[in-house]
Design a protein around this motif. Structure first.
Motif, PDB file in Angstrom:
ATOM      1  N   SER A 162       0.844  -1.204   0.000  1.00  0.00           N
ATOM      2  CA  SER A 162       0.000   0.000   0.000  1.00  0.00           C
ATOM      3  C   SER A 162       0.874   1.247   0.000  1.00  0.00           C
ATOM      4  N   ASP A 167       0.653   8.853   7.550  1.00  0.00           N
ATOM      5  CA  ASP A 167       0.527   7.663   8.409  1.00  0.00           C
ATOM      6  C   ASP A 167      -0.939   7.357   8.670  1.00  0.00           C
ATOM      7  N   ALA A 170      -2.485   5.751   5.739  1.00  0.00           N
ATOM      8  CA  ALA A 170      -1.909   4.402   5.567  1.00  0.00           C
ATOM      9  C   ALA A 170      -2.578   3.384   6.487  1.00  0.00           C
ATOM     10  N   LYS A 171      -2.979   3.846   7.676  1.00  0.00           N
ATOM     11  CA  LYS A 171      -3.651   2.923   8.619  1.00  0.00           C
ATOM     12  C   LYS A 171      -4.992   2.465   8.038  1.00  0.00           C
ATOM     13  N   TYR A 174      -4.244  -0.308   5.825  1.00  0.00           N
ATOM     14  CA  TYR A 174      -3.932  -1.464   6.683  1.00  0.00           C
ATOM     15  C   TYR A 174      -5.238  -2.135   7.136  1.00  0.00           C
ATOM     16  N   GLY A 204       9.173  -2.251  10.595  1.00  0.00           N
ATOM     17  CA  GLY A 204       8.000  -1.476  10.979  1.00  0.00           C
ATOM     18  C   GLY A 204       7.600  -1.735  12.411  1.00  0.00           C
ATOM     19  N   SER A 207       2.116  -4.643  13.182  1.00  0.00           N
ATOM     20  CA  SER A 207       2.096  -5.887  12.409  1.00  0.00           C
ATOM     21  C   SER A 207       1.136  -6.896  13.052  1.00  0.00           C
ATOM     22  N   TYR A 287       2.946  -2.632   8.746  1.00  0.00           N
ATOM     23  CA  TYR A 287       2.998  -1.213   8.386  1.00  0.00           C
ATOM     24  C   TYR A 287       4.374  -0.687   8.772  1.00  0.00           C
ATOM     25  N   SER A 289       5.732   2.404   7.285  1.00  0.00           N
ATOM     26  CA  SER A 289       5.852   3.833   6.953  1.00  0.00           C
ATOM     27  C   SER A 289       6.880   4.084   5.845  1.00  0.00           C
ATOM     28  N   LYS A 311       4.200   6.621   2.287  1.00  0.00           N
ATOM     29  CA  LYS A 311       4.059   5.729   3.460  1.00  0.00           C
ATOM     30  C   LYS A 311       3.544   4.372   2.994  1.00  0.00           C
ATOM     31  N   GLY A 313       2.947  -0.064   3.407  1.00  0.00           N
ATOM     32  CA  GLY A 313       2.747  -1.291   4.194  1.00  0.00           C
ATOM     33  C   GLY A 313       2.856  -2.478   3.256  1.00  0.00           C
ATOM     34  N   TYR A 315       1.694  -6.838   2.777  1.00  0.00           N
ATOM     35  CA  TYR A 315       0.658  -7.756   3.251  1.00  0.00           C
ATOM     36  C   TYR A 315       0.794  -9.107   2.554  1.00  0.00           C
TER      37      TYR A 315
END
Ligand code: P5A
Length: 437
Positions: A162, A167, A170-171, A174, A204, A207, A287, A289, A311, A313, A315
């Motif tokens: 991503s 931040d 970005a969450k 996530y 990071g 997680s 994640y 950043s 930023k 992440g 997966y």
């Protein structure tokens, strides 16, 4: 497909070097064949199951707006030197040289490669957020490959990445992945528990690993049974609902041995709800950043025209590991039952055949054609052997439904059996509608 035509090298002998059920079964039913330590060929039966898993993973990635692409397996060492991981990754990385003497590697993961793809094309916050994924082979030179496809050197992974401006944004990406993972594992018929995890070589500080329960798992699990009462149906694909979902799921105590403390466990979980068991990690999200974007100079213009590191992440889902993990989760009393969503066939027809009596086989062939017309994926066991051997064989293969054509079938009614339950006599129309639901 007729069983006599299927390339399915079933063996009667228990493989001596296979320690766990899934590995034994996958070898015995000819799903895989080891080529060298930790490296396998996928034979038709195993490949079919893996492809079905892959398709469910793909559909659930697409559902949250992730876009599929494909990156190569072989990468240049340059980008890994830029991120600083070339030396850190150590002996798990398979390093190779091309004919010009250039240092290459077989990708163990793709954070660097995707950052390189991204930085060469996206320059503005206006193109964000982005979610990209591919499903591709990875190579990790594991020191002790074991348990068949569960921990091997070459394995098939879905990895997504991503890209966001802040931040906070970005969450949200996530959370989307967190949701997609729970949905994916649910469709695979698995109960996966998300657990706070260490980040290891990916890095990071945020997680979660997704662990399914199985006695043969490598991680110990300490969790509150209440986690199984949560239902994904109560959440929608929007930022507020997904934030609430993550808080609900992570608010219930569940840790692996790395983070376990008895005092905390007793404080947080009522005695009767305490679950101590083992599990298999089937997915892991991170994640981190700007851990890669900063050293690799992956910059974008923000709203004020200022350059900032994107930023990121990452997966992962172990697609090939899931084949073995699903067997571990479903194997019971010497009988294997695939979840319907990923079974290699929808149903198997078992006619009782003898040299002098081909009537049952003819009936079976008629039913086979009927079911095929309805797009039902059917296996017909046309092999001339006694029924008890047939049943033993099919207990191993684990197709969830059987149509048995023998003394109990009469006219248009046949013995129909859902594995692990009693059989019933049903008309072909009823059987069709059962198989369609
Ligand atoms: C996330 C995606 C990563 O590699 N980078 C890209 C991050 N995470 S991970 O946890 O290391 O791996 C993701 C999943 O891949 C499976 N897996 C394996 N399967 C079989 N054999 C192996 N040796 C192996 N290593 C990892 C796991 O399911 C893991 O959750």
């Amino acid at each position: 497909m007729y069983l006599s035509k299927l390339f399915i090298p079933i063996t009667k002998d228990l493989p001596t070097d296979a320690k766990i059920k899934s590995h034994q079964l996958m070898l015995r039913t000819g799903m895989i064949k080891q080529s060298s330590a930790g490296i396998y060929s996928w034979l038709p039966l195993g490949f079919k199951v893996m492809k079905k898993i892959e398709q469910i993973v793909r559909e659930e990635q697409n559902f949250i707006g992730a876009q599929e692409m494909l990156m190569p397996t072989i990468q240049s060492s340059e980008i890994w030197k830029e991120s600083g991981r070339y030396d850190d990754y150590g002996e798990e990385m398979l390093r190779i040289k091309d004919r010009q003497g250039r240092e290459m590697l077989y990708g163990p993961t793709n954070e660097e490669l995707i950052t390189d793809v991204f930085r060469s094309s996206i320059k503005s916050y206006k193109s964000l957020p982005q979610l990209l994924y591919h499903i591709q082979w990875k190579f990790r030179d594991e020191i002790r490959p074991r348990f068949g496809v569960m921990r091997c050197k070459e394995f098939y992974m879905k990895d997504a990445y991503s890209f966001d401006l802040t931040d906070e944004e970005a969450k949200k990406s996530y959370n989307k992945m967190f949701y997609s993972y729970l949905k994916t594992f649910h469709r695979l018929g698995l109960k996966a528990i998300p657990m706070a995890a260490d980040t290891g070589p990916i890095g990071g500080d945020l997680s979660h690993e997704f662990v399914i329960l199985a006695e043969t798992g490598e991680s110990h699990i300490y969790a509150d049974k209440k986690i199984f009462e949560l239902d994904l149906k109560h959440y929608q694909l929007n930022d507020t609902s997904l934030q609430k979902m993550r808080e609900d799921f992570t608010g219930i105590y569940a840790v692996t041995d790395e983070k376990y403390e008895k005092k905390e466990f007793d404080k947080n979980v009522k005695k009767e709800n305490q679950m101590i068991t083992k599990g298999i990690e089937v997915g892991h999200i991170f994640y981190f950043s700007d851990k890669y974007s900063k050293p690799m100079n992956c910059l974008i213009d923000d709203k004020d025209g200022k350059k900032t590191s994107v930023k990121m992440g990452s997966y992962g889902i172990g697609v090939s590991r899931l084949v073995g993990a699903t067997i571990e989760a479903n194997y019971n009393n010497n009988v294997m039952v695939w979840p319907k969503s990923i079974s290699p066939f929808d149903v198997t027809i078992l006619p009782s055949i003898s040299k002098n009596n081909k009537e049952n086989l003819e009936k079976a062939e008629k039913i086979y054609k009927e079911l095929k017309k309805q797009n039902i994926d059917v296996l017909l066991d046309d092999v001339d052997e006694n029924m008890s051997n047939k049943f033993k064989k099919h207990d191993l293969i684990g197709i969830p439904y059987q149509i048995i054509i023998g003394s109990k079938s009469e006219g248009d009614s046949f013995e129909f059996k859902e594995l692990n339950s009693k059989s019933e006599i049903l008309s072909l129309d009823k059987i069709k509608s059962k198989l369609k639901t």
